[in-house]
Scaffold this active site. Structure first.
Site, PDB file in Angstrom:
ATOM      1  N   GLY A 140      16.655 -23.926   3.598  1.00  0.00           N
ATOM      2  CA  GLY A 140      17.062 -22.646   3.040  1.00  0.00           C
ATOM      3  C   GLY A 140      18.503 -22.355   3.384  1.00  0.00           C
ATOM      4  N   GLY A 141      18.906 -21.108   3.162  1.00  0.00           N
ATOM      5  CA  GLY A 141      20.285 -20.737   3.406  1.00  0.00           C
ATOM      6  C   GLY A 141      20.687 -20.822   4.861  1.00  0.00           C
ATOM      7  N   MET A 142      19.718 -20.681   5.765  1.00  0.00           N
ATOM      8  CA  MET A 142      20.047 -20.670   7.183  1.00  0.00           C
ATOM      9  C   MET A 142      19.950 -22.048   7.808  1.00  0.00           C
ATOM     10  SD  MET A 142      18.537 -18.217  10.191  1.00  0.00           S
ATOM     11  CE  MET A 142      17.200 -19.303  10.626  1.00  0.00           C
ATOM     12  N   GLY A 143      19.101 -22.910   7.289  1.00  0.00           N
ATOM     13  CA  GLY A 143      18.961 -24.222   7.893  1.00  0.00           C
ATOM     14  C   GLY A 143      17.760 -24.968   7.352  1.00  0.00           C
TER      15      GLY A 143
ATOM     16  N   ASP B  41      15.524  -9.357   1.949  1.00  0.00           N
ATOM     17  CA  ASP B  41      15.501 -10.515   1.062  1.00  0.00           C
ATOM     18  C   ASP B  41      14.065 -10.894   0.699  1.00  0.00           C
ATOM     19  OD1 ASP B  41      16.746 -12.444  -0.488  1.00  0.00           O
ATOM     20  OD2 ASP B  41      16.803 -13.936   1.116  1.00  0.00           O
TER      21      ASP B  41
ATOM     22  N   LYS C 124      12.479 -23.602  12.397  1.00  0.00           N
ATOM     23  CA  LYS C 124      13.672 -23.484  11.565  1.00  0.00           C
ATOM     24  C   LYS C 124      14.904 -23.717  12.432  1.00  0.00           C
ATOM     25  CE  LYS C 124      13.883 -20.767   8.091  1.00  0.00           C
ATOM     26  NZ  LYS C 124      13.923 -19.633   7.142  1.00  0.00           N
TER      27      LYS C 124
ATOM     28  N   LEU D  56       9.644 -29.556   6.137  1.00  0.00           N
ATOM     29  CA  LEU D  56       8.963 -28.597   5.264  1.00  0.00           C
ATOM     30  C   LEU D  56       9.874 -28.103   4.148  1.00  0.00           C
ATOM     31  CD1 LEU D  56       6.987 -26.430   7.851  1.00  0.00           C
ATOM     32  CD2 LEU D  56       6.051 -28.088   6.234  1.00  0.00           C
ATOM     33  N   GLY D  57      11.170 -28.123   4.373  1.00  0.00           N
ATOM     34  CA  GLY D  57      12.091 -27.637   3.353  1.00  0.00           C
ATOM     35  C   GLY D  57      13.396 -27.200   3.977  1.00  0.00           C
TER      36      GLY D  57
END
Length: 295
Positions: free
Chosen positions: A28-31, A141, A47, A25-26
């Site tokens: 981000g900063g965490m994973g 955030d 995630k 799906l994509g």
């Protein structure tokens, strides 16, 4: 697959915590985020934490604490956290999958939203914040990429969770946690962050949806933060009906900002009793066909 769903790569796991992964799906900063399904076939977003974060004991403690808090949040406009394992080799969490693009993607595709849709966006996002704050969580955030546009309204994601990853990366350097273009003055200047900080970010997110660009401009993060701390926002560029509310939400003093419940009432009064579904359809967000569960 559509651009929303990307095929799994050889480096991707086939399964996480018993969830068979169907697509990417994509990230981000965490994973990285994957599409999977519950045993009953309901789509979920899984995630998976980046390996370098998983190796940090402090991150694991924060992640476990944030996940416990996030699992208590129940709201019509949030993506509920369903499952998680902060103690395994590569920590992960699963939330309800929201079939719709992020606000950032939608604005990039179709441009700024009309005023009625902006009112519904603010009302739904504020209602999500009310549910999040009720559990003692400050999002920290909130931004266009963390607001997903479902067919029946917005959904706020990543509430509280981003703090664990950001703290690992930035606390030691003294940098503020969050995304510069959507921070409140107190957050940018490393002062106390409260629920009112999210209200400021909500106004910035709504302004982005109205303008197609960040309210305080683009550029290096340090320049944006300086403008947020020292400059008054240029509200004349915003639609006139929204200016009174956004001006209050963008007050420098956190105590002067309205509570999420007041934002919901203000927006709903101007939408009318049955205007929400119709105005939301104006956005014309297409729903992608979700890949089926992996056998």
């Amino acid at each position: 697959m559509t651009e929303t769903f990307q095929p799994l790569q050889e480096t991707d796991p086939a399964e996480v915590g018993g969830y068979r992964l169907a697509a990417r799906l994509g990230a981000g900063g965490m994973g990285r985020v994957y599409l999977s399904h519950t045993e009953g076939g309901r789509p979920v977003a899984v995630k998976v934490v980046r390996p370098e974060l998983a190796d940090d004991p402090d991150f694991r403690k924060r992640f476990a604490r944030e996940v416990r808090a996030a699992r208590r949040v129940r709201g019509a406009y949030t993506a509920e956290v369903l499952d998680a394992d902060p103690d395994c080799a590569q920590p992960w969490l699963a939330t309800l999958y929201v079939p719709g693009p992020s606000l950032a993607q939608a604005v990039a595709r179709r441009g700024p939203l009309p005023v009625p849709a902006l009112l519904w966006l603010m009302a739904g996002t504020a209602e999500a914040l009310r549910a999040i704050h009720a559990e003692g969580i400050v999002h920290r955030d909130l931004k266009p990429s963390n607001v997903l546009l479902a067919s029946d309204g917005p959904r706020v994601i990543d509430f509280g969770i981003a703090l664990a990853a950001d703290a690992t990366a930035h606390t030691a350097t003294g940098h503020p946690l969050g995304t510069p273009a959507y921070m409140a003055p107190e957050q940018a200047s490393l002062q106390q962050v409260t629920a009112a900080t999210d209200v400021f970010a909500l106004a910035q997110t709504a302004a982005f949806a109205a303008l197609g660009s960040p309210l305080y401009g683009d550029g290096p993060g340090v320049d944006v933060l300086y403008r947020i701390i020292h400059s008054a926002p240029e509200l004349t560029r915003l639609p006139e009906p929204l200016r009174p509310l956004l001006a209050r939400c963008l007050a420098t003093d956190p105590a002067a900002r309205p509570a999420p419940a007041e934002i919901v009432d203000w927006c709903r009064q101007r939408l009318g009793a049955d205007g929400a579904p119709a105005v939301w359809r104006e956005i014309g967000v297409p729903e992608a066909e979700v890949p089926p569960p992996v056998p």
